[in-house]
Design a protein around this motif. Structure first.
Motif, PDB file in Angstrom:
ATOM      1  N   LYS A 121      16.096   3.984  37.796  1.00 18.75           N
ATOM      2  CA  LYS A 121      15.406   2.975  36.985  1.00 18.75           C
ATOM      3  C   LYS A 121      14.106   3.542  36.397  1.00 18.75           C
ATOM      4  O   LYS A 121      13.742   3.252  35.253  1.00 18.75           O
ATOM      5  CB  LYS A 121      15.107   1.734  37.824  1.00 18.75           C
ATOM      6  N   ILE A 122      13.410   4.328  37.197  1.00 14.19           N
ATOM      7  CA  ILE A 122      12.170   4.940  36.714  1.00 14.19           C
ATOM      8  C   ILE A 122      12.459   5.868  35.546  1.00 14.19           C
ATOM      9  O   ILE A 122      11.782   5.838  34.509  1.00 14.19           O
ATOM     10  CB  ILE A 122      11.465   5.720  37.845  1.00 14.19           C
ATOM     11  N   ALA A 123      13.501   6.695  35.701  1.00 14.81           N
ATOM     12  CA  ALA A 123      13.862   7.660  34.652  1.00 14.81           C
ATOM     13  C   ALA A 123      14.248   6.938  33.369  1.00 14.81           C
ATOM     14  O   ALA A 123      13.832   7.333  32.262  1.00 14.81           O
ATOM     15  CB  ALA A 123      15.005   8.543  35.135  1.00 14.81           C
ATOM     16  N   GLU A 124      15.037   5.870  33.490  1.00 13.06           N
ATOM     17  CA  GLU A 124      15.461   5.109  32.307  1.00 13.06           C
ATOM     18  C   GLU A 124      14.264   4.463  31.622  1.00 13.06           C
ATOM     19  O   GLU A 124      14.161   4.471  30.394  1.00 13.06           O
ATOM     20  CB  GLU A 124      16.483   4.049  32.716  1.00 13.06           C
ATOM     21  N   PHE A 125      13.352   3.934  32.408  1.00 14.76           N
ATOM     22  CA  PHE A 125      12.167   3.300  31.841  1.00 14.76           C
ATOM     23  C   PHE A 125      11.321   4.314  31.075  1.00 14.76           C
ATOM     24  O   PHE A 125      10.893   4.057  29.934  1.00 14.76           O
ATOM     25  CB  PHE A 125      11.338   2.661  32.951  1.00 14.76           C
ATOM     26  N   CYS A 126      11.070   5.462  31.689  1.00 13.38           N
ATOM     27  CA  CYS A 126      10.226   6.487  31.053  1.00 13.38           C
ATOM     28  C   CYS A 126      10.836   6.977  29.745  1.00 13.38           C
ATOM     29  O   CYS A 126      10.131   7.141  28.736  1.00 13.38           O
ATOM     30  CB  CYS A 126      10.032   7.669  32.000  1.00 13.38           C
ATOM     31  N   GLU A 127      12.143   7.190  29.749  1.00 15.46           N
ATOM     32  CA  GLU A 127      12.809   7.717  28.559  1.00 15.46           C
ATOM     33  C   GLU A 127      12.948   6.650  27.483  1.00 15.46           C
ATOM     34  O   GLU A 127      12.641   6.897  26.302  1.00 15.46           O
ATOM     35  CB  GLU A 127      14.190   8.255  28.935  1.00 15.46           C
ATOM     36  N   ASN A 128      13.396   5.462  27.856  1.00 13.60           N
ATOM     37  CA  ASN A 128      13.697   4.428  26.865  1.00 13.60           C
ATOM     38  C   ASN A 128      12.451   3.737  26.307  1.00 13.60           C
ATOM     39  O   ASN A 128      12.437   3.315  25.147  1.00 13.60           O
ATOM     40  CB  ASN A 128      14.631   3.376  27.476  1.00 13.60           C
ATOM     41  N   LYS A 133       8.930  13.225  27.753  1.00  9.15           N
ATOM     42  CA  LYS A 133       9.626  14.509  27.823  1.00  9.15           C
ATOM     43  C   LYS A 133       8.934  15.493  28.769  1.00  9.15           C
ATOM     44  O   LYS A 133       9.497  16.539  29.090  1.00  9.15           O
ATOM     45  CB  LYS A 133       9.733  15.120  26.424  1.00  9.15           C
ATOM     46  N   PHE A 134       7.711  15.175  29.169  1.00  6.21           N
ATOM     47  CA  PHE A 134       7.057  16.093  30.112  1.00  6.21           C
ATOM     48  C   PHE A 134       7.732  15.958  31.480  1.00  6.21           C
ATOM     49  O   PHE A 134       8.366  14.938  31.785  1.00  6.21           O
ATOM     50  CB  PHE A 134       5.550  15.828  30.190  1.00  6.21           C
ATOM     51  N   PRO A 135       7.654  16.987  32.314  1.00  8.20           N
ATOM     52  CA  PRO A 135       8.352  16.985  33.605  1.00  8.20           C
ATOM     53  C   PRO A 135       7.945  15.808  34.493  1.00  8.20           C
ATOM     54  O   PRO A 135       6.758  15.534  34.671  1.00  8.20           O
ATOM     55  CB  PRO A 135       7.940  18.317  34.239  1.00  8.20           C
ATOM     56  N   MET A 136       8.951  15.136  35.018  1.00 10.91           N
ATOM     57  CA  MET A 136       8.738  14.014  35.931  1.00 10.91           C
ATOM     58  C   MET A 136       9.490  14.305  37.232  1.00 10.91           C
ATOM     59  O   MET A 136      10.543  14.947  37.226  1.00 10.91           O
ATOM     60  CB  MET A 136       9.246  12.717  35.315  1.00 10.91           C
ATOM     61  N   PHE A 137       8.972  13.769  38.318  1.00 13.16           N
ATOM     62  CA  PHE A 137       9.563  14.013  39.624  1.00 13.16           C
ATOM     63  C   PHE A 137       9.885  12.690  40.316  1.00 13.16           C
ATOM     64  O   PHE A 137       9.500  11.625  39.838  1.00 13.16           O
ATOM     65  CB  PHE A 137       8.608  14.869  40.462  1.00 13.16           C
ATOM     66  N   VAL A 138      10.633  12.774  41.398  1.00  9.29           N
ATOM     67  CA  VAL A 138      11.073  11.563  42.084  1.00  9.29           C
ATOM     68  C   VAL A 138       9.875  10.813  42.645  1.00  9.29           C
ATOM     69  O   VAL A 138       8.770  11.361  42.774  1.00  9.29           O
ATOM     70  CB  VAL A 138      12.061  11.895  43.226  1.00  9.29           C
ATOM     71  N   ALA A 139      10.090   9.542  42.977  1.00 10.74           N
ATOM     72  CA  ALA A 139       9.025   8.718  43.545  1.00 10.74           C
ATOM     73  C   ALA A 139       8.403   9.423  44.752  1.00 10.74           C
ATOM     74  O   ALA A 139       9.105   9.905  45.648  1.00 10.74           O
ATOM     75  CB  ALA A 139       9.583   7.358  43.946  1.00 10.74           C
ATOM     76  N   THR A 140       7.072   9.488  44.746  1.00 10.12           N
ATOM     77  CA  THR A 140       6.336  10.316  45.699  1.00 10.12           C
ATOM     78  C   THR A 140       5.163   9.539  46.289  1.00 10.12           C
ATOM     79  O   THR A 140       4.491   8.791  45.585  1.00 10.12           O
ATOM     80  CB  THR A 140       5.790  11.567  44.970  1.00 10.12           C
ATOM     81  N   HIS A 141       4.912   9.752  47.564  1.00  9.42           N
ATOM     82  CA  HIS A 141       3.699   9.191  48.164  1.00  9.42           C
ATOM     83  C   HIS A 141       2.515  10.069  47.760  1.00  9.42           C
ATOM     84  O   HIS A 141       2.564  11.299  47.888  1.00  9.42           O
ATOM     85  CB  HIS A 141       3.818   9.145  49.688  1.00  9.42           C
ATOM     86  N   VAL A 142       1.474   9.443  47.263  1.00  8.66           N
ATOM     87  CA  VAL A 142       0.328  10.204  46.762  1.00  8.66           C
ATOM     88  C   VAL A 142      -0.955   9.928  47.556  1.00  8.66           C
ATOM     89  O   VAL A 142      -1.968  10.579  47.326  1.00  8.66           O
ATOM     90  CB  VAL A 142       0.084   9.907  45.265  1.00  8.66           C
ATOM     91  N   THR A 143      -0.905   8.985  48.462  1.00 12.07           N
ATOM     92  CA  THR A 143      -2.085   8.650  49.249  1.00 12.07           C
ATOM     93  C   THR A 143      -1.659   8.210  50.643  1.00 12.07           C
ATOM     94  O   THR A 143      -0.484   7.920  50.884  1.00 12.07           O
ATOM     95  CB  THR A 143      -2.899   7.533  48.549  1.00 12.07           C
ATOM     96  N   GLY A 144      -2.595   8.179  51.555  1.00 17.12           N
ATOM     97  CA  GLY A 144      -2.287   7.766  52.924  1.00 17.12           C
ATOM     98  C   GLY A 144      -1.693   8.886  53.755  1.00 17.12           C
ATOM     99  O   GLY A 144      -1.613  10.043  53.317  1.00 17.12           O
ATOM    100  N   GLU A 145      -1.233   8.529  54.935  1.00 27.96           N
ATOM    101  CA  GLU A 145      -0.716   9.524  55.875  1.00 27.96           C
ATOM    102  C   GLU A 145       0.552  10.207  55.375  1.00 27.96           C
ATOM    103  O   GLU A 145       0.860  11.331  55.763  1.00 27.96           O
ATOM    104  CB  GLU A 145      -0.450   8.876  57.240  1.00 27.96           C
ATOM    105  N   GLN A 146       1.318   9.517  54.526  1.00 27.70           N
ATOM    106  CA  GLN A 146       2.570  10.083  54.026  1.00 27.70           C
ATOM    107  C   GLN A 146       2.409  10.824  52.703  1.00 27.70           C
ATOM    108  O   GLN A 146       3.392  11.243  52.106  1.00 27.70           O
ATOM    109  CB  GLN A 146       3.603   8.964  53.847  1.00 27.70           C
TER     110      GLN A 146
END
Length: 203
Positions: A121-128, A133-146
């Protein structure tokens, strides 16, 4: 005889001086220890990029070392945020400067509860919606212990972790983290663009 008595001490002094100078020269010319990155076989890739992250479009692993030598802009993104329209500016920034060595790396994250529930869903949203077109990666934890190790390193280098979506970290060609920028800093911000251009000019 007087002459010979004064000559021998002088010769002894000269010999001692030469020996000391020789020892100093040896110490100065001794090879320096190899840096830690070189011993690990990653001398050409800065530590900040020594991560493998699945790509958004196909979830295949991608080594970030392929961006070594570029100016890298790392951004944590979200699909349902007031700052989501920044996708448009980030894509424009990437299109404008990619041939000069800029790459934008997008890391979708639901850490602030504003992201879709699947990578598809994220990929479809970004493209549509924004034609990203810049590199995108899978959903990632960016803060906290994880938090992903990349974002831990970025937070440690700048003293600030992502406070919200579309937080930005700029990395120079040498792998040095230049600065962090809040969500309020738009991709069109003049000071922000000037810093990117400054980093692109460095070789």
């Amino acid at each position: 005889m007087r002459t010979s008595v004064s000559v021998f001490p002088r010769l002894a002094f000269v010999g001692l001086a030469l020996a000391l100078l020789g020892g100093m020269a040896s110490a100065q010319t001794a090879p320096a220890p190899a840096p830690a990155a070189s011993s690990a076989g990653s001398a050409s890739c800065p530590a900040i990029l020594q991560h493998t992250v699945p790509r958004l479009q196909d979830e295949k692993p991608q080594n970030l070392c392929q961006y070594a030598g570029k100016v890298v802009l790392v951004v944590n993104t979200a699909s349902f945020c007031g700052f989501t329209p920044q996708y448009k500016g980030l894509e424009a920034l990437y299109a404008r400067y990619k041939d000069r060595g800029l790459v934008v790396l997008g890391f979708p994250s639901n850490d602030f509860n504003q992201e879709a529930d699947s990578n598809r869903k994220i990929a479809e949203f970004c493209e549509n919606t924004y034609g990203v077109k810049f590199p995108m990666f899978v959903a990632t934890h960016v803060t906290g212990e994880q938090a992903h190790p990349l974002f831990r390193q970025l937070a440690q280098a700048t003293g600030t972790r992502p406070r919200w979506n579309f937080y930005k970290y700029l990395i120079g060609r040498d792998g040095r983290v230049v600065d962090a920028y809040s969500s309020m800093t738009s991709p069109e911000d003049r000071a922000f663009i000037r810093e990117i251009e400054k980093q692109l000019a460095l070789r």
